[in-house]
Design an enzyme around this catalytic site. Structure first.
Site, PDB file in Angstrom:
ATOM      1  N   MET B   1      31.990  31.114  51.589  1.00  0.00           N
ATOM      2  CA  MET B   1      32.918  30.041  51.930  1.00  0.00           C
ATOM      3  C   MET B   1      33.942  29.898  50.795  1.00  0.00           C
ATOM      4  SD  MET B   1      32.003  27.121  54.322  1.00  0.00           S
ATOM      5  CE  MET B   1      32.150  25.407  54.175  1.00  0.00           C
ATOM      6  N   CYS B   2      33.850  28.971  49.926  1.00  0.00           N
ATOM      7  CA  CYS B   2      34.777  28.674  48.829  1.00  0.00           C
ATOM      8  C   CYS B   2      35.938  27.796  49.318  1.00  0.00           C
ATOM      9  CB  CYS B   2      35.384  29.895  48.151  1.00  0.00           C
ATOM     10  SG  CYS B   2      34.163  30.986  47.402  1.00  0.00           S
ATOM     11  N   GLY B   3      36.421  26.978  48.418  1.00  0.00           N
ATOM     12  CA  GLY B   3      37.588  26.152  48.711  1.00  0.00           C
ATOM     13  C   GLY B   3      38.671  26.446  47.696  1.00  0.00           C
ATOM     14  N   ARG B  32      32.830  22.899  50.247  1.00  0.00           N
ATOM     15  CA  ARG B  32      33.078  24.321  50.500  1.00  0.00           C
ATOM     16  C   ARG B  32      32.615  25.197  49.349  1.00  0.00           C
ATOM     17  NH1 ARG B  32      36.452  25.688  54.745  1.00  0.00           N
ATOM     18  NH2 ARG B  32      36.563  27.746  53.834  1.00  0.00           N
ATOM     19  N   THR B 147      36.864  26.020  44.254  1.00  0.00           N
ATOM     20  CA  THR B 147      35.452  25.643  44.236  1.00  0.00           C
ATOM     21  C   THR B 147      34.691  26.793  44.875  1.00  0.00           C
ATOM     22  OG1 THR B 147      35.597  24.527  46.387  1.00  0.00           O
ATOM     23  CG2 THR B 147      35.957  23.171  44.431  1.00  0.00           C
TER      24      THR B 147
END
Lengths: 223, 298
Positions: B1-3, B32, B147
């Site tokens: 995922m990651c933001g 995220r 993130t």
């Protein structure tokens, strides 16, 4: 009429409130892009999301009428069974993914994979749709007043696609098909239900060439 | 995922608010990417070069290191320590200083070099990370942040974003690259140095290399669209600018919003929902394989 404010209520609280009644009109205030708003509705209620919604808004909708006044994120109206979902702005990818029934209207544009694996839902998009829209679409109608991106209708089964604007490219086994009177009537009816104005005669019809998913004895050696 | 988030201020009056606004955006992206975070903050370019360094052991002798660097580049080096990071300021040759640190200090990772950029990263809760490094108190012209939700490699600081290998260039990446090993070797032969095995660092190194060949930012990204294989939404910071690009398949999310005062991008709208004047913003989803760029210099 009931107002539910997302600045004071959690998404879980809001959805629980929407699940408890069999009829009412709700306004969801300050959605702020929150995910999973108005999901799993199962009654003839009317819900207006006053602003922008996040992912999966109005997912699994049954009977209810949901309107988003702003934009909606990924998977809006995914797996819709019946009822109506109406977005005044744009939506992100995978609009009405796997939708079985009901009507989904987007006044703006939808991005990639709109109507992916649709199984009977009717989708009307006022603007454009992105690449790989109606991918593996099985049943239902996708009406696009603007343009369509590349690989439209890739691996399509028996859904019908109508596009007014330009199509950047068709996917595997998707072809242009002749427009008959009953198709024009279908477009006309869907435009009226979506409250969008266009001339059905301006649309081009696309559907399956039926070469991909039908077994052909000539291909026996391939198996 | 990651933001990922990026904020580019068009209105100078907002510059004191850059850190506060970026902190709010990062907070919305914690879901995220809850295991690591990082940010790059760009001030107006200064005369001195700033070298952002991270101590992997937490007990690096910054005074001794800066003394060695000062001798190597034959110029004064001033150190500002912040937690396990240090910002080295010098009027001397920043690129040489970076290479020297990598050569002699295996316990130190050089995070960035440039006249505008400062870069910080850490593992653990992103809100705690931005608080630890005082992001909310920082002023500047643009910022990008990340993130991380580790899916394919360990939660280590080497995997935290942003990545920067060239002067004042850095990027944050949501996605994964499949041809990073071969590309890293090609770039090494062309003189790039890498400090991790991370795929996103290769994307950063690639852009830095292209820009050293004379490409403007947009040109470097156009080349990247041909040479990077994989899934990516990238937010890229340079000395004067900010850019966003998604791969041709575009399965990693991104949304951009623009007002007269700012341009913001994020993985999701909720990170943008907090910004002043957002109700009047133009909001759109960036198209696949299309470069969006803004610059203070233009």
């Amino acid at each position: 009429m009931t107002q539910l404010d997302l600045t004071t209520l959690s998404v879980r609280d809001v959805n629980a409130a929407l699940h408890q009644v069999s009829q009412d009109t709700f306004h969801l205030l300050n959605p702020g892009g929150a995910h999973a708003l108005a999901c799993g509705l199962n009654a003839e209620i009317s819900v207006t999301v006053e602003g922008h919604a996040g992912y999966y808004c109005a997912g699994m909708n049954k009977h209810a009428s949901v309107t988003v006044t702003g934009n909606a994120g990924t998977g809006c109206a995914e797996n819709i069974m019946s009822g109506e979902v109406h977005v005044r702005g744009d939506v992100s990818q995978s609009l009405a993914a796997s939708g079985h029934g009901g009507l989904v209207v987007v006044e703006g544009s939808a991005s990639a994979r709109a109507g992916i694996s649709m199984k009977g839902v009717d989708i009307v998009v006022g603007g454009d749709v992105g690449h790989m829209s109606a991918f593996m679409a099985q049943a239902g109608h996708l009406v696009v007043l603007g343009d369509a991106g590349t690989d439209l209708g890739d691996s399509i089964y028996e859904a019908e696609i109508y596009v007014r604007g330009a199509v950047a490219g068709l996917g595997a086994d998707c072809i242009e098909k002749p427009m008959e009177t009953d198709h024009l009537a279908t477009i006309d009816q869907l435009l009226k239900r979506a409250n969008l104005d266009a001339n059905p005669k301006d649309f081009t019809r696309f559907g399956s060439a039926r070469r991909l998913y039908h077994f052909s004895i000539d291909h026996m050696d391939e198996y | 995922m990651c933001g990922i988030v990026g904020l580019f201020l068009k209105n100078e009056a907002l510059q004191p608010e850059l850190g506060t606004l970026t902190t709010l955006m990062v907070h919305e992206m914690v879901d995220r990417g809850p295991d690591s975070a990082g940010f790059a903050i760009y001030e107006a370019p200064a005369a001195a070069t700033k070298i952002s360094c991270l101590s992997l052991t937490g007990d690096t002798d910054w005074a001794a290191l800066s003394a060695d660097i000062a001798q190597t580049i034959d110029d004064a080096v001033e150190v500002v320590e912040i937690e396990d990071h240090a910002i080295l300021h010098t009027q001397g040759d920043g690129a040489r200083a970076r290479n020297r640190i990598i050569e002699i200090a295996p316990d130190v990772t050089v995070l960035s070099v440039g006249h505008a950029i400062e870069l910080f990263k850490g593992i653990g809760d992103p809100d705690a990370m931005t608080s630890r490094f005082g992001l909310a108190e920082r002023a500047g012209r643009h910022a990008i942040a990340h993130t991380r939700m580790a899916t394919e490699s360990a939660v280590v600081i080497a995997g935290s974003h942003p990545f920067s290998t060239g002067a004042d260039t850095c990027l944050v990446h949501n996605g994964s690259l499949s041809n990073h090993n071969r590309l890293r070797e090609t770039l090494r032969r062309n003189g790039e140095t890498f400090q991790t095995e991370n795929d996103s660092e290769v994307a950063a190194g690639y852009l830095a290399w292209r820009m050293r060949q004379g490409d403007p930012l947009e040109g470097a990204i156009e080349h990247a669209l041909r040479d990077l294989d994989g899934f990516y939404t990238l937010a890229i910071g340079t000395r004067d600018g900010f850019a966003v690009v998604r791969d041709p398949i575009a399965c990693k999310p991104a949304v951009i919003a623009e007002t007269e005062d700012w341009v913001a991008m994020s993985s999701e709208f909720r990170a943008i929902a907090q910004l002043p004047g957002v109700t009047h913003a133009d909001i759109w989803e960036p198209k696949p394989a299309t470069v969006y760029a803004w610059s203070h210099a233009a």
